[in-house]
Design an enzyme around this catalytic site. Structure first.
Site, PDB file in Angstrom:
ATOM      1  N   LYS A  22       0.835  -1.208   0.000  1.00 36.45           N
ATOM      2  CA  LYS A  22       0.000   0.000   0.000  1.00 36.45           C
ATOM      3  C   LYS A  22       0.870   1.258   0.000  1.00 36.45           C
ATOM      4  CE  LYS A  22      -1.489   1.613   4.171  1.00 36.45           C
ATOM      5  NZ  LYS A  22      -1.159   3.031   4.373  1.00 36.45           N
ATOM      6  N   ASN A  23       1.903   1.263   0.844  1.00 33.75           N
ATOM      7  CA  ASN A  23       2.702   2.475   0.998  1.00 33.75           C
ATOM      8  C   ASN A  23       3.626   2.746  -0.191  1.00 33.75           C
ATOM      9  OD1 ASN A  23       1.443   2.948   3.372  1.00 33.75           O
ATOM     10  ND2 ASN A  23       3.227   2.573   4.695  1.00 33.75           N
ATOM     11  N   CYS A 119      -3.909  12.625  14.210  1.00 36.53           N
ATOM     12  CA  CYS A 119      -4.489  11.306  14.008  1.00 36.53           C
ATOM     13  C   CYS A 119      -4.222  10.519  15.281  1.00 36.53           C
ATOM     14  CB  CYS A 119      -3.909  10.617  12.785  1.00 36.53           C
ATOM     15  SG  CYS A 119      -2.199  10.164  12.946  1.00 36.53           S
ATOM     16  N   ARG A 124       1.640  14.279  13.804  1.00 37.11           N
ATOM     17  CA  ARG A 124       2.013  14.053  12.404  1.00 37.11           C
ATOM     18  C   ARG A 124       1.864  15.285  11.507  1.00 37.11           C
ATOM     19  NH1 ARG A 124      -0.082   8.238  10.415  1.00 37.11           N
ATOM     20  NH2 ARG A 124       1.715   8.294   9.085  1.00 37.11           N
ATOM     21  N   ASP A 308       5.655   0.369  12.052  1.00 30.51           N
ATOM     22  CA  ASP A 308       4.407  -0.267  11.611  1.00 30.51           C
ATOM     23  C   ASP A 308       4.318  -1.739  12.026  1.00 30.51           C
ATOM     24  OD1 ASP A 308       3.541   2.081  10.534  1.00 30.51           O
ATOM     25  OD2 ASP A 308       3.822   1.518   8.432  1.00 30.51           O
ATOM     26  N   ARG A 400      -8.085  -0.427   5.815  1.00 30.24           N
ATOM     27  CA  ARG A 400      -7.327   0.626   5.134  1.00 30.24           C
ATOM     28  C   ARG A 400      -6.045   0.077   4.526  1.00 30.24           C
ATOM     29  NH1 ARG A 400      -5.248   4.797   8.679  1.00 30.24           N
ATOM     30  NH2 ARG A 400      -4.102   5.091   6.757  1.00 30.24           N
TER      31      ARG A 400
HETATM   32  C1  UD1 Z   1       4.971   6.728   6.555  1.00 29.82           C
HETATM   33  C2  UD1 Z   1       4.089   5.520   6.377  1.00 29.82           C
HETATM   34  C3  UD1 Z   1       3.622   4.998   7.723  1.00 29.82           C
HETATM   35  C4  UD1 Z   1       4.814   4.758   8.646  1.00 29.82           C
HETATM   36  C5  UD1 Z   1       5.727   5.978   8.704  1.00 29.82           C
HETATM   37  C6  UD1 Z   1       7.012   5.714   9.460  1.00 29.82           C
HETATM   38  C7  UD1 Z   1       3.039   5.942   4.222  1.00 29.82           C
HETATM   39  C8  UD1 Z   1       1.797   6.290   3.484  1.00 29.82           C
HETATM   40  N1  UD1 Z   1       2.942   5.919   5.563  1.00 29.82           N
HETATM   41  O1  UD1 Z   1       4.175   7.730   7.203  1.00 29.82           O
HETATM   42  O2  UD1 Z   1       2.922   3.778   7.518  1.00 29.82           O
HETATM   43  O3  UD1 Z   1       4.361   4.467   9.929  1.00 29.82           O
HETATM   44  O4  UD1 Z   1       6.081   6.399   7.382  1.00 29.82           O
HETATM   45  O5  UD1 Z   1       7.705   4.673   8.890  1.00 29.82           O
HETATM   46  O6  UD1 Z   1       4.054   5.647   3.639  1.00 29.82           O
HETATM   47  N2  UD1 Z   1       7.250  14.526  10.748  1.00 29.82           N
HETATM   48  C9  UD1 Z   1       7.319  15.877  11.050  1.00 29.82           C
HETATM   49  N3  UD1 Z   1       7.116  16.773  10.037  1.00 29.82           N
HETATM   50  C10 UD1 Z   1       6.842  16.400   8.761  1.00 29.82           C
HETATM   51  C11 UD1 Z   1       6.788  15.028   8.450  1.00 29.82           C
HETATM   52  C12 UD1 Z   1       7.006  14.107   9.460  1.00 29.82           C
HETATM   53  O7  UD1 Z   1       7.561  16.245  12.186  1.00 29.82           O
HETATM   54  O8  UD1 Z   1       6.671  17.275   7.896  1.00 29.82           O
HETATM   55  C13 UD1 Z   1       7.478  13.531  11.824  1.00 29.82           C
HETATM   56  C14 UD1 Z   1       6.230  12.669  12.080  1.00 29.82           C
HETATM   57  O9  UD1 Z   1       5.317  13.303  12.957  1.00 29.82           O
HETATM   58  C15 UD1 Z   1       6.860  11.422  12.684  1.00 29.82           C
HETATM   59  C16 UD1 Z   1       8.190  11.300  11.920  1.00 29.82           C
HETATM   60  O10 UD1 Z   1       8.447  12.602  11.392  1.00 29.82           O
HETATM   61  O11 UD1 Z   1       7.127  11.594  14.048  1.00 29.82           O
HETATM   62  C17 UD1 Z   1       8.191  10.303  10.806  1.00 29.82           C
HETATM   63  O12 UD1 Z   1       7.035  10.487  10.021  1.00 29.82           O
HETATM   64  P1  UD1 Z   1       6.976  10.160   8.470  1.00 29.82           P
HETATM   65  O13 UD1 Z   1       8.146   9.339   8.051  1.00 29.82           O
HETATM   66  O14 UD1 Z   1       6.709  11.416   7.721  1.00 29.82           O
HETATM   67  O15 UD1 Z   1       5.671   9.246   8.401  1.00 29.82           O
HETATM   68  P2  UD1 Z   1       4.668   9.244   7.207  1.00 29.82           P
HETATM   69  O16 UD1 Z   1       5.420   9.499   5.953  1.00 29.82           O
HETATM   70  O17 UD1 Z   1       3.487  10.064   7.538  1.00 29.82           O
END
Ligand code: UD1
Length: 423
Positions: A22-23, A119, A124, A308, A400
């Site tokens: 999915k990701n 969420c 996030r 995850d 999901r």
């Molecule tokens: C993706 C995955 C999710 C997985 C996560 C971590 C998808 C669709 N989802 O989520 O399943 O759990 O990676 O492996 O691929 N952060 C910030 N600012 C930002 C972006 C991120 O502070 O602009 C923080 C987040 O709150 C979190 C950390 O960085 O604490 C990592 O998040 P991130 O890698 O961005 O997760 P997702 O990409 O949302």
């Protein structure tokens, strides 16, 4: 709203086919916005988030076709996009909708995407996506709960992510491919889903080097063209089924998976005494441990132990001899499943980002509530070993991201019934 009724205590045995990731599929679908030509994506899992992304692209007037039922391939064609907007109604059900921001502003010079908001697993934010786009020359305004990005043409730049972000890296990569000149992304995410996206973009004519390392270099091009791409297998689904085999005292053969992507999970399960072997390039055989022993886990970015998989590992730890320390370092509020597992009899204490699980404890079936996608997977695994019946509420969370999980588990011996409200 559907619920699962799970009769625990059954040993799982048989073969499970792992679905596409999915990701990896979500950013690949968003990348179709970068060209007017058709992009054909294969090995797409039939899960709710994919349907949401298809709806979002259709809302933008991108052509979305799926030759099979249920869909496992999509042909996407964004010849024109009349609504460069991801509305709140869709973003609130799937924050990965934000992946359309980069491609839209890069190709059409305009994007309006709802802020995802909080969420269940934490705040996030998407501040890093926004910072990087600004560095690429986009004018950003955040108003009325929406991010609006405008740019005549993005300009290549060097951007160092202060924190590793998976979708952040993907969003900016899909913006940089059409920017003028060179973009260097430092401290980029190493996840296999990022590499898979880069492979699709390269097939579409992008010039990218270093995907899968922490520095990605992109030479922007004027336009991209259509391509066909098969997305990688879902490493989290594979890890979940490894634990399903291990926790039920069973033996499963997982096919169509990529063992190289789950090295940290395999190593940790082996440390617990689980027997896991590769069979050929894309199959894994898991045999339960004679005696399951506790192990400590810290969630990390790839190639570390995936956040995850934390909830699923916690379910296993409840059945392991000794004390397991689980440290969650990626998300601040990702232990909602722990209190539900405790209601089933697990011994877990939480102190900040540390969970201490003492096992083994017999689990007893109870009514529990799923709080997010991976938490629900952890609860399903706990229910598989619990005595009597476990009812899991809000299984839309699991829908999901897992393709027909109850059917796949029932096919190898589990007893799970999906009960609809109307039933
Ligand atoms: C993706 C995955 C999710 C997985 C996560 C971590 C998808 C669709 N989802 O989520 O399943 O759990 O990676 O492996 O691929 N952060 C910030 N600012 C930002 C972006 C991120 O502070 O602009 C923080 C987040 O709150 C979190 C950390 O960085 O604490 C990592 O998040 P991130 O890698 O961005 O997760 P997702 O990409 O949302």
């Amino acid at each position: 709203m559907d619920r699962f009724k799970i009769e625990g205590g059954r040993r799982l045995e048989g073969t499970v086919k792992i679905s596409g990731a999915k990701n990896a599929a979500l950013p690949a679908m968003a990348a179709a916005l970068l060209t007017s030509e058709p992009v054909r994506l294969e090995n797409i899992p039939h899960v709710r988030d994919i349907i949401t992304m298809a709806k979002l692209l259709a809302h933008m007037r991108c052509r979305v076709e799926s030759p099979d039922i249920p869909p496992s391939a999509f042909v996407l064609q964004a010849e024109t996009v009349s609504h460069a907007e991801a509305p709140y109604e869709l973003v609130k059900t799937m924050r990965a909708s934000v992946l359309t921001l980069g491609p839209l502003v890069a190709r059409f010079g305009y994007a309006r995407v709802s802020l995802p908001g909080g969420c269940a697993i934490g705040a996030r934010p998407i501040d890093l996506h926004i910072q990087a786009l600004e560095k690429l020359g986009a004018q950003i305004s955040v108003e009325h709960g929406y991010v609006e990005a405008k740019a005549k043409r993005l300009r290549g730049t060097t951007f160092r992510f202060p924190k590793i972000t998976v979708t952040g890296t993907e969003n900016i990569l899909t913006a940089a491919v059409l920017a003028e000149g060179e973009t260097v992304l430092e401290n980029a995410a190493l996840e296999p889903e990022v590499t898979d996206l880069a492979e699709l973009l390269i097939k579409m004519g992008a010039k990218i080097e270093g995907a899968g390392t922490s520095t990605i270099r992109v030479q922007g091009v004027e336009r991209l063209h259509g391509a066909t791409h098969t997305v990688i297998p879902d490493r989290i689904e594979a890890g979940t089924f490894l634990i399903a085999g291990a926790i039920t005292g069973g033996e499963l053969l997982l096919t169509h998976c990529e063992p190289q992507h789950i090295g940290a999970i395999i190593d940790k399960l082996k440390e617990c005494g689980v027997d896991i072997r590769c069979e050929g390039k894309s199959a894994l055989r898991v045999r339960a441990a004679k005696k399951l022993v506790a192990a400590d886990v810290t969630t990390e970015e790839y190639p570390g132990f995936a956040t995850d998989m934390q909830a699923q590992f916690m379910a296993l730890a409840t059945q392991a001899q000794g004390v397991s320390h689980i440290r969650e370092t990626i998300f601040e509020n990702r232990y909602l499943h722990a209190s539900e597992m405790m209601r089933m009899g697990a011994h877990i204490t939480i102190d900040g980002n540390l969970a201490v699980v003492t096992g083994p404890t017999p689990l007893s079936g109870a009514p529990v509530t799923a709080s997010d996608l991976r938490a629900s997977a952890g609860l399903v695994l706990a229910a598989l070993v619990a005595d009597n019946t476990t009812w899991i509420d809000r299984v839309y969370h699991i829908d999901r991201g897992y393709e027909r999980i109850e059917e796949k588990l029932c096919a190898v011996g589990a007893r799970i019934e999906r009960v609809s409200e109307s039933t």
